[in-house]
Design an enzyme around this catalytic site. Structure first.
Site, PDB file in Angstrom:
ATOM      1  N   PHE A   1       0.848  -1.176  -0.003  1.00  0.00           N
ATOM      2  CA  PHE A   1       0.298   0.034   0.043  1.00  0.00           C
ATOM      3  C   PHE A   1       0.830   1.330  -0.016  1.00  0.00           C
ATOM      4  O   PHE A   1       1.811   1.178   0.789  1.00  0.00           O
ATOM      5  CB  PHE A   1      -1.220   0.117   1.284  1.00  0.00           C
ATOM      6  CG  PHE A   1      -1.695   1.143   1.301  1.00  0.00           C
ATOM      7  CD1 PHE A   1      -3.009   1.236   0.434  1.00  0.00           C
ATOM      8  CD2 PHE A   1      -1.464   2.298   1.979  1.00  0.00           C
ATOM      9  CE1 PHE A   1      -3.477   2.590   0.573  1.00  0.00           C
ATOM     10  CE2 PHE A   1      -2.473   3.418   2.088  1.00  0.00           C
ATOM     11  CZ  PHE A   1      -3.516   3.521   1.179  1.00  0.00           C
TER      12      PHE A   1
ATOM     13  N   ASP B   1       9.252   2.325   1.322  1.00  0.00           N
ATOM     14  CA  ASP B   1       8.180   3.096   1.813  1.00  0.00           C
ATOM     15  C   ASP B   1       8.076   2.693   3.510  1.00  0.00           C
ATOM     16  O   ASP B   1       7.513   1.760   3.786  1.00  0.00           O
ATOM     17  CB  ASP B   1       6.727   2.560   1.036  1.00  0.00           C
ATOM     18  CG  ASP B   1       5.545   3.231   1.609  1.00  0.00           C
ATOM     19  OD1 ASP B   1       5.645   4.141   2.844  1.00  0.00           O
ATOM     20  OD2 ASP B   1       4.574   3.138   0.945  1.00  0.00           O
TER      21      ASP B   1
ATOM     22  N   LYS C   1       3.154   9.407   8.384  1.00  0.00           N
ATOM     23  CA  LYS C   1       2.358   9.038   9.524  1.00  0.00           C
ATOM     24  C   LYS C   1       2.987   9.581  10.916  1.00  0.00           C
ATOM     25  O   LYS C   1       2.537  10.679  11.225  1.00  0.00           O
ATOM     26  CB  LYS C   1       2.126   7.728   9.571  1.00  0.00           C
ATOM     27  CG  LYS C   1       1.358   7.112   8.329  1.00  0.00           C
ATOM     28  CD  LYS C   1       0.644   5.615   8.632  1.00  0.00           C
ATOM     29  CE  LYS C   1      -0.420   5.626   7.763  1.00  0.00           C
ATOM     30  NZ  LYS C   1      -0.257   4.820   6.484  1.00  0.00           N
TER      31      LYS C   1
HETATM   32  C1  LIG Z   1      -0.604   5.545   5.087  1.00  0.00           C
HETATM   33  C2  LIG Z   1       0.409   4.906   4.041  1.00  0.00           C
HETATM   34  C3  LIG Z   1       0.560   5.640   2.912  1.00  0.00           C
HETATM   35  C4  LIG Z   1      -0.301   6.783   2.358  1.00  0.00           C
HETATM   36  O1  LIG Z   1      -0.028   7.665   3.331  1.00  0.00           O
HETATM   37  P1  LIG Z   1      -1.092   8.954   3.301  1.00  0.00           P
HETATM   38  O2  LIG Z   1      -0.665  10.169   4.116  1.00  0.00           O
HETATM   39  O3  LIG Z   1      -2.675   8.554   3.594  1.00  0.00           O
HETATM   40  O4  LIG Z   1      -1.248   9.618   1.919  1.00  0.00           O
HETATM   41  C5  LIG Z   1       1.565   5.074   1.945  1.00  0.00           C
HETATM   42  N1  LIG Z   1       2.376   3.896   2.208  1.00  0.00           N
HETATM   43  C6  LIG Z   1       2.067   3.307   3.490  1.00  0.00           C
HETATM   44  C7  LIG Z   1       3.051   2.047   3.750  1.00  0.00           C
HETATM   45  C8  LIG Z   1       1.336   3.698   4.436  1.00  0.00           C
HETATM   46  O5  LIG Z   1       0.979   2.890   5.548  1.00  0.00           O
END
Ligand SMILES: *Cc1c(COP(=O)(O)O)cnc(C)c1O
Length: 404
Positions: A138, A223, A253
């Site tokens: 994700f 990521d 986050k």
């Molecule tokens: C939450 C998340 C995103 C997206 O972040 P947003 O602030 O919602 O755009 C991307 N990658 C990972 C691994 C995430 O947990």
């Protein structure tokens, strides 16, 4: 225990992209959230790994107040000293060289993808555009990010798949070796998958991917938006693996502890194509965001906090393994790293989250029929005990429901 109080959800004017729980909070403190009628919940989802320092952390509150009285926003056409400070902290902590600040995780991913492609373009290889992503990943909700993760449910209806994105199964090293070719720009992965259900890449695979990237001039993008900044018990999740550092890394986050701020970090070499005019953001890195981010990072980098995460994670791991033994009809696997914990269930995860809510415990969902525990990193051992007791009662409820 009584059903959660159903506050009416004013959904008439909110675009209906979330199926929301009819539960509204008014106030938070540490790992507690309080509803409008004063009911306390133990928060083991922390705004999906965002409130890493808990709710209402005094240093973050003070940082917002102090900066709010001075200056909120100027523009990136000016020098912003707060960016310098936070970038210095993040590069010192990560070993990467440069930072671009964003308002969200998915924008940090956009920057990572653009930087990777531009790197090859600037080196005279404009054909190298492919971003290799993996099942269960994700990366956020912009069009490029949903194309990168390749989750069909998030792509459907939004036009044809974009060129330049390749999807592979999770942890298939031979498949990865076969897929890297003359049009590959980068490999993009979460060292520990979040939404996908707290799945950790094996150390040996990450090292092999790093080697493959070195051999082929492919950039390695991590990521760490969910697994980074202390969540796994190291400042960055990839630090658990020696010899597997990234060229580019995204964080968000926990970075603002609830204030919207993200960052794309890169080596000077990986970012060499990102020249004036090639990217930008109106709000990204504004003084208010930088003040909060700096206050959060000053806390998150503390080795004592990371040791605390490892201790609480060890306790959870032991206790959840016990639950799995006692409730094999409900709990089938415990996975993840640190306080990014996945509990794979035999009963529907949405129902289990409801059972937990009835115990006044908040947990997150996840792919592969998991629920995730993503508590504040500051969760105390007593609170962890309380969470386990609540989870045990949720297991009992799930068992009763399955038998009914
Ligand atoms: C939450 C998340 C995103 C997206 O972040 P947003 O602030 O919602 O755009 C991307 N990658 C990972 C691994 C995430 O947990």
């Amino acid at each position: 225990m009584a059903e959660t109080t159903a506050a009416p959800v004013p959904s008439d004017h909110i675009m209906g992209v979330y199926s929301r729980t009819p539960l509204a909070f008014e106030r938070g403190e540490g790992a507690r959230l309080y509803t409008t009628d004063g009911e306390a919940y133990l928060d083991c989802l922390a705004g999906i790994a965002v409130n890493a320092l808990g709710h209402g952390h005094p240093k973050l509150v003070q940082a917002v107040k102090d900066q709010a009285e001075k200056l909120w926003h100027v523009s990136n056409i000016f020098t912003i000293p707060g960016q310098e400070k936070l970038a210095t902290a993040l590069t010192a902590a990560s070993g990467l060289d440069v930072v671009f600040f964003t308002n969200s995780g998915t924008e940090a991913i956009e920057c990572a993808i653009k930087a990777a492609r531009k790197h090859h373009w600037a080196k005279g290889q404009p054909e190298r555009i492919d971003i290799i992503g993996f099942d269960g990943s994700f990366h956020g909700r912009t069009l490029a990010a949903v194309n990168a993760s390749g989750n069909a449910a998030y792509l459907e209806g939004f036009g044809p798949p974009m060129p330049g994105f390749v999807h592979l199964p999770f942890d298939d090293l031979e498949g990865i070796r076969a897929a890297v070719g003359p049009t590959t720009a980068a490999i993009l992965l979460e060292p520990v998958q979040g939404e996908g259900g707290a799945r950790s890449w094996p150390d040996s695979t990450l090292r092999a991917i790093r080697e493959l990237c070195d051999e082929t001039g492919t950039l390695l993008i991590y990521d760490e938006i969910q697994c980074g900044l202390g969540r796994t018990g190291k400042l960055f999740a990839h630090e658990w693996v020696e010899g597997a550092a990234p060229d580019i890394m995204t964080v968000a986050k926990a970075l603002g502890g609830g204030f919207p701020v993200g960052a794309c970090l890169a080596t000077a070499e990986a970012a060499s194509g990102m020249t004036p005019g090639s990217h930008g953001s109106t709000y990204g890195g504004n003084p208010l965001a930088m003040a909060v981010g700096l206050a959060a990072v000053e806390e998150l980098v503390k080795p004592a906090l990371q040791a605390h995460v490892r201790e609480i994670a060890g306790y959870f791991n032991q206790q959840l393994t016990g639950l799995k033994d006692r409730f094999p009809d409900v709990v089938v696997d415990i996975r993840g790293k640190g306080l990014l914990i996945g509990v794979k269930l035999a009963t529907p995860n949405r129902e289990f989250m409801q059972h937990a809510r009835e115990e006044r415990l908040l947990i997150a969902g996840g792919g592969d029929n998991c629920v995730r525990l993503l508590p504040p990193l500051t969760l105390t051992l007593d609170e962890a005990r309380e969470a386990v007791e609540k989870l045990e009662r949720a297991c009992e409820a799930a068992r009763r429901k399955a038998a009914a």
